[in-house]
Structures are given as structure tokens and as C-alpha cells.
Scaffold this motif. Structure first.
Motif, PDB file in Angstrom:
ATOM      1  N   GLY A 270       0.847  -1.177   0.000  1.00  0.00           N
ATOM      2  CA  GLY A 270       0.000   0.000   0.000  1.00  0.00           C
ATOM      3  C   GLY A 270       0.883   1.228   0.000  1.00  0.00           C
ATOM      4  N   VAL A 271       0.512   2.229  -0.797  1.00  0.00           N
ATOM      5  CA  VAL A 271       1.326   3.429  -0.947  1.00  0.00           C
ATOM      6  C   VAL A 271       0.413   4.638  -1.080  1.00  0.00           C
ATOM      7  N   SER A 272       0.765   5.721  -0.421  1.00  0.00           N
ATOM      8  CA  SER A 272       0.128   7.015  -0.634  1.00  0.00           C
ATOM      9  C   SER A 272       1.059   7.849  -1.508  1.00  0.00           C
ATOM     10  N   LEU A 273       0.587   8.224  -2.706  1.00  0.00           N
ATOM     11  CA  LEU A 273       1.438   8.904  -3.674  1.00  0.00           C
ATOM     12  C   LEU A 273       1.265  10.419  -3.688  1.00  0.00           C
ATOM     13  N   SER A 274       0.101  10.910  -3.248  1.00  0.00           N
ATOM     14  CA  SER A 274      -0.141  12.350  -3.314  1.00  0.00           C
ATOM     15  C   SER A 274      -1.305  12.713  -2.401  1.00  0.00           C
ATOM     16  N   SER A 275      -1.416  14.011  -2.084  1.00  0.00           N
ATOM     17  CA  SER A 275      -2.518  14.510  -1.265  1.00  0.00           C
ATOM     18  C   SER A 275      -2.909  15.891  -1.752  1.00  0.00           C
ATOM     19  N   ASN A 276      -4.153  16.274  -1.478  1.00  0.00           N
ATOM     20  CA  ASN A 276      -4.537  17.658  -1.725  1.00  0.00           C
ATOM     21  C   ASN A 276      -4.484  18.442  -0.416  1.00  0.00           C
ATOM     22  N   GLU A 277      -4.907  19.697  -0.434  1.00  0.00           N
ATOM     23  CA  GLU A 277      -4.763  20.550   0.745  1.00  0.00           C
ATOM     24  C   GLU A 277      -5.777  20.228   1.831  1.00  0.00           C
ATOM     25  N   SER A 278      -6.728  19.346   1.547  1.00  0.00           N
ATOM     26  CA  SER A 278      -7.655  18.872   2.576  1.00  0.00           C
ATOM     27  C   SER A 278      -7.157  17.591   3.241  1.00  0.00           C
ATOM     28  N   GLY A 279      -6.043  17.097   2.771  1.00  0.00           N
ATOM     29  CA  GLY A 279      -5.486  15.877   3.349  1.00  0.00           C
ATOM     30  C   GLY A 279      -6.037  14.603   2.750  1.00  0.00           C
ATOM     31  N   ILE A 280      -6.855  14.707   1.695  1.00  0.00           N
ATOM     32  CA  ILE A 280      -7.327  13.503   1.015  1.00  0.00           C
ATOM     33  C   ILE A 280      -6.179  12.962   0.183  1.00  0.00           C
TER      34      ILE A 280
ATOM     35  N   ASP B  83      -2.510  11.279  -8.552  1.00  0.00           N
ATOM     36  CA  ASP B  83      -2.536  12.650  -8.039  1.00  0.00           C
ATOM     37  C   ASP B  83      -3.985  13.061  -7.790  1.00  0.00           C
ATOM     38  N   ILE B  84      -4.168  14.122  -6.972  1.00  0.00           N
ATOM     39  CA  ILE B  84      -5.490  14.651  -6.659  1.00  0.00           C
ATOM     40  C   ILE B  84      -5.376  16.162  -6.514  1.00  0.00           C
ATOM     41  N   ASN B  85      -6.383  16.909  -6.989  1.00  0.00           N
ATOM     42  CA  ASN B  85      -6.353  18.360  -6.814  1.00  0.00           C
ATOM     43  C   ASN B  85      -7.357  18.793  -5.745  1.00  0.00           C
ATOM     44  N   ASN B  86      -7.448  20.094  -5.521  1.00  0.00           N
ATOM     45  CA  ASN B  86      -8.294  20.599  -4.430  1.00  0.00           C
ATOM     46  C   ASN B  86      -9.786  20.539  -4.745  1.00  0.00           C
ATOM     47  N   SER B  87     -10.131  20.223  -5.987  1.00  0.00           N
ATOM     48  CA  SER B  87     -11.533  19.992  -6.355  1.00  0.00           C
ATOM     49  C   SER B  87     -11.900  18.524  -6.241  1.00  0.00           C
ATOM     50  N   ASN B  88     -11.014  17.748  -5.655  1.00  0.00           N
ATOM     51  CA  ASN B  88     -11.213  16.304  -5.452  1.00  0.00           C
ATOM     52  C   ASN B  88     -11.322  15.535  -6.768  1.00  0.00           C
ATOM     53  N   LEU B  89     -10.601  16.009  -7.769  1.00  0.00           N
ATOM     54  CA  LEU B  89     -10.448  15.256  -9.009  1.00  0.00           C
ATOM     55  C   LEU B  89      -9.184  14.420  -8.913  1.00  0.00           C
ATOM     56  N   VAL B  90      -9.336  13.135  -9.105  1.00  0.00           N
ATOM     57  CA  VAL B  90      -8.226  12.191  -9.005  1.00  0.00           C
ATOM     58  C   VAL B  90      -7.829  11.756 -10.410  1.00  0.00           C
ATOM     59  N   VAL B  91      -6.528  11.750 -10.688  1.00  0.00           N
ATOM     60  CA  VAL B  91      -6.054  11.141 -11.932  1.00  0.00           C
ATOM     61  C   VAL B  91      -5.259   9.895 -11.581  1.00  0.00           C
TER      62      VAL B  91
ATOM     63  N   ILE C  80      -2.135  16.406 -11.925  1.00  0.00           N
ATOM     64  CA  ILE C  80      -3.233  17.313 -12.230  1.00  0.00           C
ATOM     65  C   ILE C  80      -3.097  18.546 -11.352  1.00  0.00           C
ATOM     66  N   ASN C  81      -3.395  19.732 -11.893  1.00  0.00           N
ATOM     67  CA  ASN C  81      -3.369  20.928 -11.055  1.00  0.00           C
ATOM     68  C   ASN C  81      -4.792  21.386 -10.743  1.00  0.00           C
ATOM     69  N   ASN C  82      -4.912  22.459  -9.989  1.00  0.00           N
ATOM     70  CA  ASN C  82      -6.230  22.897  -9.535  1.00  0.00           C
ATOM     71  C   ASN C  82      -7.074  23.527 -10.637  1.00  0.00           C
ATOM     72  N   SER C  83      -6.481  23.804 -11.790  1.00  0.00           N
ATOM     73  CA  SER C  83      -7.243  24.280 -12.939  1.00  0.00           C
ATOM     74  C   SER C  83      -7.814  23.132 -13.758  1.00  0.00           C
ATOM     75  N   GLY C  84      -7.521  21.914 -13.348  1.00  0.00           N
ATOM     76  CA  GLY C  84      -8.022  20.757 -14.076  1.00  0.00           C
ATOM     77  C   GLY C  84      -7.195  20.388 -15.283  1.00  0.00           C
ATOM     78  N   LEU C  85      -5.933  20.806 -15.308  1.00  0.00           N
ATOM     79  CA  LEU C  85      -5.031  20.438 -16.389  1.00  0.00           C
ATOM     80  C   LEU C  85      -4.243  19.197 -15.978  1.00  0.00           C
ATOM     81  N   VAL C  86      -4.297  18.190 -16.821  1.00  0.00           N
ATOM     82  CA  VAL C  86      -3.624  16.919 -16.568  1.00  0.00           C
ATOM     83  C   VAL C  86      -2.430  16.816 -17.513  1.00  0.00           C
ATOM     84  N   VAL C  87      -1.309  16.307 -17.014  1.00  0.00           N
ATOM     85  CA  VAL C  87      -0.160  16.044 -17.884  1.00  0.00           C
ATOM     86  C   VAL C  87       0.219  14.575 -17.792  1.00  0.00           C
TER      87      VAL C  87
END
Length: 619
Positions: A322-332, A395-403, A463-470
Motif C-alpha cells: 500500500g502506498v500514498s502517492l499524493s494529497s490535496n490541501e484537505s489531506g485527502i 494525483d489529486i487536486n483541491n476539487s477532489n479530481l483524481v487522476v 493534475i493541477n487545480n485548474s483541471g489540467l492533466v499532464v
């Protein structure tokens, strides 16, 4: 271009792809400005034959994390099983090249492939151990003066270090190994340990608190300032840590790190026993610093010794992780956990998960399995498990969009593809934007070509908070069979979640002068690794010395580039300069066609890094 204008141009959903002759004669700057990161192959980097490879960028775009390697192993991470846990399904020649390296003595990869890296630990007692990963942090595009060696203060250069994340303050996180002893029998205290270092230089060793046999195991992948629902603000580092050993013995650890097995890349080789420990998502609170230079942290799951997506039952011998790879500013936090596949020691698969903290910011929770990202294949897991080998949330952004991504076991279009997904936690829906789709280049768009490609591959990295995915996908023209064939060359892309459109970064770096002449840099951007909040992208690319080499895809040098939205660019993202009209592209449209041998591009990674000159794209 100001950030708002940049976002608006990306979010425009219906801009016509028409270009008048008058417009074609108008000077137009590139959509992205390019800076090349300088890495001098000297001093600490003298043996870094491969790379550099991009790794991370801070949210404000100032800091970049990157690394180079001694062996032609690129970005293998034996803590992330989805990177290697399958047989090599390419043509035998390709698999052997990947596993053994080049058979040309003048090539840096001569007998210096994945097997060399894999077995280096086993021969440490005979030959010592030379660092395989050289990592560095780049501030403000300044050339790194030396490799970053957090666990090698004596500069023995017998450790492997990687910086995986950096924030706007310059705080970093990553992982590394302990140095080998200076004399026989060449032992080390641990094979991997996570670390955090503040911008002030205070170093913190991030320890596991369970299963410390052989030094235990831990890794860090993100550092984030988190605000919980009750208003508590913390600085947290996310990653993974050891909690037990498969079957409560050292067999998996030994097979991973200390075996002389000479098995083939075509098989499920000894790498599949890595990392030798069972691991779970872990978090370390560095808000108040790191007294004594180390922290143990805590498990993010309720019962770390028995917390699968489904219960372990009596499957003690099956490796789980199990691995946590990223978090947003809410800690999700997002990452992966293990799903049981079959009843043997290698019978596990990775599945994308989300870990949501409680209102006071604590964890010890049950992971949320993002099972829906497989439902378009089947709602029955017994059917799905033979189609999908691994999924993971990146990754996850502050709008809770996960890629995240899913890797197929099923053969589609003579390929075992990967496909990226976007999961909306707010409404519990997901999309797979490039399922069986290629990312069309500008010429293909204007000609009205179909983007359908059965078995097309893509992976999202951030993904960034503007919803741009790379991320990266199959390059244009790369449609050849992969299973029992050759790998496909990659091309970096940016995807807009709101418009559901994707663009190749190679199509956004060309300019046109007052005479109507289009200029294209002799660069192909291979893999976009991370994106900042202001839209800056850090990527691994390949630079060609001449027009002919660029057209024929030969003699490339790997480089790191930072792409910055150009404030002087005009028009929307769909109104950019047509790169295919450059003089470099006039002869048979070579930059957008496959040339030469099918896997020649693979050996681009087997060319030594040189001293690079930073440049900016001029109009």
C-alpha cells in the motif's frame, strides 16, 4: 499570458481549426516558452550515464526535482509494483536489450541494463557498490552543483537517492538507501528510507514503526500543507512503510536484493519479490520539525498488518503493498493498495485507492477502492481481474479530481496498454479520456483524421487545480504491434478536464516570424512528469543536434525542459502555429512519421548526458 487568460484559452471548447492565409503570414509566438535545465556531466555526475529525468515541480514552478542514473533503468521504483510486476511481452530482442543492455562495447549501456541494477546489491561484497541514482534539486533553473546525498554524508557514492516532491517553500521529500560499509562484507543498515528536508536544511529520516528487520522499509512521495475540517493546519509527508514480511521470513527480501539469479526479463523475474516487505500507506507529521533527526510516523489504514482492499485471510505468503502517492490541501490522499489475485506468493495486484482523513485530520481509516474505474470492462470482479492487471491513483487536486491509470493484462490492438482516468470524488463518476484514442497532432486534426486507435496507451502523472492533466501517450504514427513486437515511442500531452480535449506538447512550442516562416526547436517532449498551479510543466525530452537527426529520430540527447505559458502568445490553444509547416517538416513530413528501426528510440536512454545550454524559444 496571465494565468486567467491561459486558463480561459485552455477551457475554450469550440474554437474552429481554420486558418486564413493572412493569419498564416502573421508573426506568432509559441504557446509555451521552453527552458532547458542544465546538468553538467562532471563532478558528482561523472558516472550518471543516463538522463537527466524530470521528477517534480513545485506549485509555483520555482523548484524542480530530477535525477540521472548510472544504468539504463530509467525510472524503475521497486517500491511500486505496477512498474515491473509482469513478464516482458515485447519481442525477445527488445526484452533482452532492456534486461541486459546494449551489446555494443562503445555504448554506455553495454551489458548495463536492468539486470545490472538488479544484481548490483548481490555483488556488493565483491566489488563494493556504486550509486545507481543521482538525485538533485534545481532552484530557479540554476544548474545543480552536486548530487543530493541525504544518507551519504561521507560521500561514499554507494547510495541511491531520489527527490520525489518539492513545495513552494523548498521543502523536499523522497527516499534513499543507507551507504554500504567502506570495507568487506559491504553491508548497509537499510535498503530504503524515506526522508524530508525543510528549506532551512533541517533533515528528517522518516522511519517505519513496524517490521524493522533488515532495517525496515519506507519511502516518501509527497509533502503537503494540509488544513483539516476543524481548521488544524499541518505539514505532512505521505508515502509507505513496512508492516510485516511475506510469510514472516526473509525469503522475499533476499530474492529482491541479494540473489545471484540470472533470470530473463521475459519472465516473472526476482524483481517481483520486491520490495521484500509488505507495506501500507504511511504519513509523517513534520509540522513541528523533526526532533532528533527522525520520525516514525503512523499508518494511514486502520489495521496495517491485515488491511487489504479485501481481507488477507490465510494468504500470509502473498506479497501485499500500500502506498500514498499524493494529497490535496484537505489531506485527502491517493495511491494504491493490494487486491488478492491468486493464492501464491506473487498473487497480488495493485488497485487505486483514496484515503480520507477524519474531521480532525487523523487517519487510521479504511481505504476507498476506486473500483468504478474498471466498470466499463465489467462490474464483476472475477471477469475484470483477467483484463486489468494494475490500477493506481497518481494525483489529486483541491476539487477532489483524481487522476490515475490502469494497466491491462488483456491484449488490445496487439498491445497491453495503459489508460489514464479522471475520477470525480464529489459525484462519484469517472472518465477514461484516451481509451482507445490517440492524441492527434495538429496536422491530423486539420485533416479530420480519426483519433480511434484500439489499444492505445496513455498515462497521467499529475493534475493541477485548474483541471489540467499532464502525462504521456503513444506518439503520432506509433501504431505497430507491441505484444511480441516493439515498444511505442512516447509523446507528452496536456489534457483539459473541462473540455475533455488533449494536445501534444510538441504542437505547442513552435513560432512563426513576420515572413511566415515557422520555426520548430529540434526537441521532442517525451514524458510530462508534473504541472504547477500556474501551468508550468516539467518534462523529460530529447534534443537533436541537426535538422536531419530531428527528422529521422536519431542521435538524440535526453534533457529536462520546463514549459511556461507564454504571456505573448496569441489566440487559443487550438489556434497555435502549425508545426508541420516548418522547413524541418517539409520533406515527407518526417517529424510526424515513424523512421528507422522500430525500437531505435529505446536506445536514446543509452546515450551519455552532456553539458546542456539553457535556451528560451524565440519568435
Amino acid at each position: 499570458m496571465p494565468l486567467m487568460k491561459f486558463q480561459q484559452s485552455l477551457l475554450a471548447s469550440a474554437i474552429a481549426l481554420t486558418f486564413s492565409s493572412a493569419a498564416m503570414a502573421t508573426a506568432q509566438e509559441a504557446y509555451y516558452l521552453i527552458e532547458e535545465v542544465e546538468v553538467n556531466q562532471a563532478g558528482d555526475f561523472i558516472d550518471a550515464n543516463f538522463g537527466p529525468f524530470a521528477q517534480a515541480i513545485s506549485d509555483d514552478g520555482y523548484y524542480i526535482g530530477a535525477f540521472s542514473t548510472r544504468s539504463s533503468i530509467k525510472q524503475y521504483d521497486y517500491g511500486l509494483r505496477f512498474q515491473y510486476e509482469r513478464e516482458c511481452y515485447f519481442d525477445t530482442t527488445v526484452c533482452e536489450a532492456d534486461w541486459i543492455g546494449s551489446n555494443n562495447e562503445s555504448n554506455p549501456a553495454y551489458e548495463n541494463g536492468l539486470k545490472f541494477w538488479r544484481n548490483a546489491q548481490s555483488f556488493a561484497d565483491e566489488n563494493g557498490y556504486d550509486s545507481q541514482f543521482f538525485t538533485y534539486l534545481i532552484a530557479g533553473m540554476a544548474e545543480p552543483s552536486q548530487a543530493y546525498l541525504p544518507f551519504d554524508t561521507g560521500r561514499s557514492f554507494s547510495t541511491d537517492q531520489v527527490v520525489t516532491a518539492v513545495n513552494n517553500n523548498g521543502d523536499i521529500a523522497g527516499y534513499g538507501s543507507a551507504p554500504y560499509s567502506a570495507s568487506a562484507p559491504y553491508v548497509r543498515d537499510f535498503v530504503r528510507r524515506g526522508f524530508y528536508q525543510s528549506a532551512a536544511g533541517d533533515f528528517c529520516e522518516l522511519k517505519p514503526s513496524l517490521e524493522l528487520t533488515n532495517g525496515g522499509y519506507s519511502a516518501a512521495y509527497d509533502v503537503r500543507m494540509v488544513t483539516s475540517e476543524d481548521g488544524t493546519i499541518k505539514t505532512l509527508v505521505f508515502g509507505s512503510a513496512s508492516v510485516s514480511r511475506p510469510d514472516n521470513n526473509d525469503d522475499a527480501f533476499t530474492r529482491c536484493f541479494n540473489t545471484n539469479d540470472e533470470d530473463s526479463r521475459n519472465d516473472l523475474n526476482q524483481l517481483t519479490y520486491c520490495p521484500g516487505f509488505n507495506t501500507q500507506p504511511w504519513v509523517w507529521d513534520v509540522t513541528n520539525g523533526c526532533a532528533g533527526g527522525s520520525l516514525e510516523g503512523e499508518s494511514m489504514v486502520a489495521d496495517p498488518t491485515n488491511a487489504w482492499i479485501e481481507n488477507r485471510d490465510d494468504r500470509l505468503g502473498t506479497i501485499y503493498s500500500g502506498v500514498s502517492l499524493s494529497s490535496n490541501e484537505s489531506g485527502i490522499a491517493v495511491g494504491l493498495s493490494t487486491l488478492y489475485y491468486r493464492n501464491d506468493e506473487r498473487g497480488s495486484r495493485e488497485r487505486a485507492v483514496v484515503l480520507k482523513p477524519t474531521s480532525n485530520g487523523s487517519y487510521g481509516v479504511t481505504p476507498q477502492y476506486l473500483e468504478k474505474v474498471e466498470y466499463d470492462i465489467s462490474t464483476d470482479y472475477d471477469d475484470r481481474k483477467d483484463y486489468i492487471r494494475h490500477t493506481w491513483a497518481a494525483d489529486i487536486n483541491n476539487s477532489n479530481l483524481v487522476v490515475g491509470n490502469r494497466a491491462y493484462e488483456l491484449i488490445k490492438g496487439r498491445n497491453r496498454p495503459s489508460e489514464f482516468f479522471v475520477y470525480n470524488l464529489t459525484n462519484d463518476t469517472y472518465t477514461t479520456p484516451l481509451k482507445d484514442k490517440s492524441v492527434l497532432n495538429k496536422k491530423q486534426r486539420l485533416e479530420g483524421q480519426s483519433d480511434y486507435l484500439n489499444g492505445a496507451s496513455s498515462q497521467a502523472t499529475a493534475i493541477n487545480n485548474s483541471g489540467l492533466v499532464v502525462g504521456f501517450a503513444d506518439a503520432p504514427g506509433e501504431e505497430q504491434p507491441v505484444v511480441n513486437g516493439n515498444p511505442r515511442r512516447h509523446a507528452a500531452f496536456v489534457h483539459d478536464v473541462l473540455t475533455q480535449d488533449s494536445w501534444l506538447l510538441d504542437d505547442l512550442i513552435c513560432s512563426r516570424n513576420d515572413s511566415g516562416v515557422v520555426t520548430v526547436p529540434y526537441i521532442r517532449i517525451s514524458e510530462a512528469k508534473d504541472i504547477s498551479e500556474n501551468g508550468q510543466i516539467v518534462a523529460t525530452a530529447y534534443k537533436y543536434p541537426t535538422k536531419e537527426d530531428f527528422a529521422n529520430l536519431v542521435n538524440a540527447q535526453p534533457i529536462i525542459v520546463k514549459l511556461t505559458p507564454n504571456p505573448n502568445a496569441t489566440g487559443g490553444i487550438n489556434e497555435q502555429v502549425n508545426c508541420f509547416e516548418a522547413p524541418e517538416a517539409e520533406e515527407d513530413d518526417k517529424p510526424y512519421k515513424r523512421s528507422g528501426g522500430h525500437f531505435n528510440w529505446l536506445f536514446l536512454l543509452m546515450i551519455p548526458a552532456l553539458l546542456y545550454r539553457r535556451f528560451s524559444k524565440e519568435s
